[in-house]
Write a protein that holds these residues in place. Structure first.
Motif, PDB file in Angstrom:
ATOM      1  N   TYR A   1       1.013  -1.131  -0.103  1.00 52.39           N
ATOM      2  CA  TYR A   1       0.161  -0.223  -0.052  1.00 52.39           C
ATOM      3  C   TYR A   1       0.886   1.583  -0.503  1.00 52.39           C
ATOM      4  CZ  TYR A   1      -2.907   3.843   1.100  1.00 52.39           C
ATOM      5  OH  TYR A   1      -4.112   4.952   1.882  1.00 52.39           O
ATOM      6  N   ASN A   2       0.712   1.958  -1.117  1.00 51.17           N
ATOM      7  CA  ASN A   2       1.961   2.756  -1.697  1.00 51.17           C
ATOM      8  C   ASN A   2       3.203   3.248  -0.730  1.00 51.17           C
ATOM      9  OD1 ASN A   2      -0.330   4.807  -2.091  1.00 51.17           O
ATOM     10  ND2 ASN A   2      -1.086   5.413  -0.754  1.00 51.17           N
TER      11      ASN A   2
ATOM     12  N   GLY B   1      -4.425  -0.646  -3.749  1.00 55.51           N
ATOM     13  CA  GLY B   1      -4.877   0.425  -4.170  1.00 55.51           C
ATOM     14  C   GLY B   1      -3.990   1.227  -4.004  1.00 55.51           C
ATOM     15  N   SER B   2      -3.004   1.079  -3.918  1.00 53.14           N
ATOM     16  CA  SER B   2      -2.112   2.670  -3.923  1.00 53.14           C
ATOM     17  C   SER B   2      -1.745   3.782  -4.697  1.00 53.14           C
ATOM     18  CB  SER B   2      -0.639   1.743  -4.932  1.00 53.14           C
ATOM     19  OG  SER B   2      -0.329   0.786  -2.942  1.00 53.14           O
ATOM     20  N   LYS B   3      -1.928   4.543  -4.896  1.00 51.35           N
ATOM     21  CA  LYS B   3      -1.782   5.664  -5.626  1.00 51.35           C
ATOM     22  C   LYS B   3      -0.457   6.497  -6.145  1.00 51.35           C
ATOM     23  CE  LYS B   3      -6.104   5.713  -5.361  1.00 51.35           C
ATOM     24  NZ  LYS B   3      -6.841   4.911  -6.733  1.00 51.35           N
ATOM     25  N   ASP B   4       0.229   5.697  -5.224  1.00 54.12           N
ATOM     26  CA  ASP B   4       2.370   6.719  -5.411  1.00 54.12           C
ATOM     27  C   ASP B   4       2.453   6.071  -6.768  1.00 54.12           C
ATOM     28  OD1 ASP B   4       2.634   3.575  -4.639  1.00 54.12           O
ATOM     29  OD2 ASP B   4       3.762   4.220  -3.312  1.00 54.12           O
TER      30      ASP B   4
ATOM     31  N   GLU C   1      -9.340  -1.095  -3.845  1.00 52.34           N
ATOM     32  CA  GLU C   1      -8.575  -0.249  -2.792  1.00 52.34           C
ATOM     33  C   GLU C   1      -8.370  -0.120  -1.810  1.00 52.34           C
ATOM     34  OE1 GLU C   1     -12.932   0.684  -1.780  1.00 52.34           O
ATOM     35  OE2 GLU C   1     -13.277  -1.133  -0.631  1.00 52.34           O
ATOM     36  N   ASN C   2      -8.200   0.559  -0.778  1.00 51.93           N
ATOM     37  CA  ASN C   2      -7.041  -0.580   0.666  1.00 51.93           C
ATOM     38  C   ASN C   2      -8.207  -1.007   1.463  1.00 51.93           C
ATOM     39  OD1 ASN C   2      -5.841  -1.089   2.639  1.00 51.93           O
ATOM     40  ND2 ASN C   2      -4.934   0.819   3.763  1.00 51.93           N
TER      41      ASN C   2
END
Length: 324
Positions: free
Chosen positions: A11-12, A41-44, A64-65
Motif C-alpha cells: 500500500y503506497n 489500491g496504491s496511489k503512489d 482500494e485499501n
C-alpha cells in the motif's frame, strides 16, 4: 515446479519495492518460487513501477485499501504451492532467506509457520524481532526487539510468527481458515498462530533466515492514533475468539492487570482515551454477529493443546519479568 509463493502486500510502498524485489531475485540455491504482489489500491505509482521495472512479478491490483488481512488472503487463495511466504514491502532479505525458511518448515510436518530473524533497518546488528510471544497479561510482543541479533542465533519454538517475514504451510490454512479480516491490521498474525496451536500445530523461529525491516512504513510511526485504536481493539478480540469462556475467567485477574498497565502507558503518551476507545471497539467486535461467528469452537480433543497454551502464557510472563 514452484514450492513457494512469496506474497507481498503493498500500500503506497513504491519507495521500498525496488530494494525488496531486487533482494528476492538474487536468492541462490532456493527452491522454486514465484513472487506475487497484492496491491491495496496504491496511489503512489507502485503499479507503474512494477510494470516497468519488474514485469516478471505477478500482481493482484485491488481497487482500494482493504487491509493487510484481505490482501494476504487474496494472495494465499491465488497461490498453488505447498507453502507461502508473507513478506512486508519495507524489507530487504539476505542471501539464503528463502532456502532457510523452506528447509526449516520442511523438516517438521507439525510446523504451521517459521518466522525469520528481522533486523532493524538503520541498525542491522539489532533485532526488530525474533518471532512473537504472547503472555497471560494479554500482551503480544516481539521477542528480542532492540537486543543484539547475535544473541538470538538458536532456532526455538515461539508462540506465533511475525507475518512480516515468515513461511506458512498452506494445507493448515485450509484446515483452520485464513487470516481473520475483522482484524484489518495488527495482531492478525498472533491470531492465526494461536488458532494453529489450538489445533496442535507449532510455530518456530529460524535465525538463518535474515531480513532487514524498516518498520511502520505504512502507518508512519511506531505509535500513532490509528494503530493505537486498532491494536487495542484486536488485543481484546484475540482473547474473545480464541480462549474458551472458562479460560477467560481463569485469566481475568492477569488480563485486567495487563490492560490497566497498558492504559497507564498510553496515558503517558497522551493516548489514554484512544486506548480506551480501542478496548471498547474490541468488546463490541467480539460480541458482534461476525465476532461470535468467528470464535474458535472448543473441542475436547484439543484440551491438551489449550493446557499447553496456558503454560506458554505463564512462561512468557516469567520471561517478561526476567527480561529474557
Amino acid at each position: 515446479m514452484n514450492q513457494i509463493t512469496i506474497i507481498i502486500p503493498n500500500y503506497n510502498g513504491a519507495n521500498f519495492l525496488k530494494e525488496c524485489l531486487e533482494a528476492l531475485h538474487t536468492q541462490e540455491n532456493a527452491p522454486g518460487y514465484r513472487v506475487l504482489i497484492v496491491d491495496n489500491g496504491s496511489k503512489d505509482g507502485s503499479l507503474e513501477l512494477l510494470k516497468v521495472r519488474f514485469p516478471q512479478v505477478s500482481v493482484i491490483a485491488l481497487p482500494e485499501n482493504t487491509g493487510f488481512c484481505h490482501a494476504v488472503n487474496s494472495g494465499i487463495e491465488a497461490s498453488d504451492t505447498p507453502y507461502v511466504i508473507l513478506l512486508n514491502n519495507d524489507t530487504k532479505v539476505y542471501p539464503g532467506f528463502v532456502r532457510a525458511l523452506y528447509d526449516a518448515i520442511e523438516a517438521n510436518p507439525f510446523l504451521f509457520s517459521v518466522s525469520a530473524r528481522m533486523l532493524m533497518w538503520d541498525k542491522p546488528e539489532l533485532l526488530d524481532g525474533a518471532g512473537d510471544r504472547y503472555c497471560v497479561l494479554g500482551w503480544a510482543y516481539s521477542r528480542g526487539k532492540g537486543k543484539p541479533a547475535a544473541a538470538y542465533s538458536q532456532a526455538v519454538e515461539i508462540f506465533s510468527a511475525c507475518g512480516g517475514a515468515a513461511i506458512y504451510r498452506k494445507s493448515v490454512f485450509e484446515k483452520i481458515g485464513l487470516f481473520d479480516e475483522a482484524h484489518f491490521a495488527y495482531l492478525e498474525d498472533l491470531d492465526i498462530g494461536y488458532r494453529a496451536r489450538i489445533h496442535g500445530y507449532r510455530n518456530y523461529y529460524e535465525p538463518s533466515a535474515n531480513v532487514i525491516h524498516y518498520g511502520s512504513a505504512s502507518t508512519g510511526s511506531r505509535y500513532n492514533e490509528w494503530k493505537t485504536v486498532r491494536a487495542a481493539a484486536n488485543s481484546v478480540y484475540v482473547i474473545a475468539k480464541n480462549m474458551p469462556l472458562l479460560q477467560i475467567i481463569w485469566n481475568l485477574p492477569f488480563l485486567f492487570a495487563g490492560f490497566f498497565i497498558k492504559f497507564l502507558f498510553f496515558c503517558k503518551k497522551g493516548m489514554g482515551k484512544l486506548y480506551l476507545k480501542g478496548l471498547a471497539e474490541g468488546i463490541k467486535k467480539s460480541f458482534s454477529e461476525t465476532g461470535r461467528a468467528r470464535k474458535t469452537p472448543f473441542h475436547w480433543e484439543n484440551l491438551g493443546n489449550y493446557l499447553a497454551i496456558q503454560g506458554q502464557l505463564y512462561l512468557n510472563l516469567l520471561r517478561i519479568l526476567k527480561k529474557s
